[in-house]
Design an enzyme around this catalytic site. Structure first.
Site, PDB file in Angstrom:
ATOM      1  CE  LYS A 247      -3.602   5.211  -1.892  1.00  0.00           C
ATOM      2  NZ  LYS A 247      -4.656   5.821  -2.736  1.00  0.00           N
TER       3      LYS A 247
ATOM      4  CE1 TYR B 216      -3.659   2.546   0.520  1.00  0.00           C
ATOM      5  CE2 TYR B 216      -2.466   3.224   2.490  1.00  0.00           C
ATOM      6  CZ  TYR B 216      -3.471   3.433   1.565  1.00  0.00           C
ATOM      7  OH  TYR B 216      -4.282   4.538   1.671  1.00  0.00           O
TER       8      TYR B 216
END
Length: 237
Positions: A159, A155
């Site tokens: 990002k 994650y």
């Protein structure tokens, strides 16, 4: 109130909590909207837009599929003759595991959802913006992009990629009337997040409308000299 009369704004993830808020904020500016969603819910959520020839609602757009995105972008150009703003709200989270226990499928899922979509969308709209000599690209990333945290390597990395992508586009296009920026929300106050974290202090979270206002600002003339930025929107968290 910022006014963007007749600017052509492409909004992805328009049926989500953030996407819907972004749609409403740009609608209030007088913009012409081209909305995209993977499903077919847009006419039900925005019936007044579906009934207006000033706007275009397109279901069945898969932002991980370059051909699907290109069809949507081409349709918007055919309808409106230009693209002034890409407002990309697509993104998501999958609960993490230690890196050595993270499957390749989970890694690819996070990268595809959060980063590859931003690349595909940017690549699709840039030729039209370069030809017209103007444009605004605005992506959504997250506070998690700024530092790695335990059990979130996929994650966090996905990002972070969006920030580097935005910086690269900004460096490539800063002489051609185009800006590229991204917003970094903290926890967004959505029904899904409230259900997932019932004991949290929701008042500290960021309302979707506040993030939508940042999108409108970055699309406006007031932000004409801002490019390559990652704008933190953390609320009080």
């Amino acid at each position: 109130m910022i006014e963007l009369p007749n600017r052509v704004v492409l909004v992805t993830g328009a049926t989500g909590a953030l996407g819907g808020a972004v749609v409403r904020s740009f609608q209030a500016t007088g913009s012409r909207l081209a909305l995209a969603d993977r499903g077919q819910r847009l006419p039900d959520l925005f019936p007044e837009l579906a009934a207006s020839d000033r706007h275009m609602l397109e279901g069945g757009v898969d932002a991980t599929d370059p051909a699907s995105v290109q069809r949507w972008v081409d349709a918007a150009i055919a309808r409106f003759g230009r693209i002034d703003v890409l407002a990309n709200t697509i993104g998501g989270y999958r609960a993490g595991t230690p890196t050595h226990e993270t499957s390749l499928e989970s890694w690819n899922f996070m990268l595809n959802l959060n980063a590859t979509t931003a690349f595909i969308l940017s690549r699709a709209v840039l030729p039209a913006m370069l030809q017209q000599g103007s444009g605004r690209i605005i992506h959504t990333t997250a506070r998690a992009a700024l530092a790695g945290t335990a059990n979130h390597s996929a994650y966090n990395a996905s990002k972070a990629v969006v920030i580097r992508l935005v910086e690269s586009i900004a460096a490539e296009t800063k002489q051609q009337g185009i800006t590229a920026n991204c917003v970094l929300p903290g926890t967004i106050d959505t029904p899904q997040n409230r259900a997932a974290m019932p004991g949290a202090d929701w008042a500290k979270w960021v309302p979707p409308a506040a993030i939508a206002d940042a999108f409108v600002f970055l699309a406006s003339d007031a932000a004409a000299h801002i490019t390559g930025a990652a704008l933190p929107i953390y609320g009080r968290s």
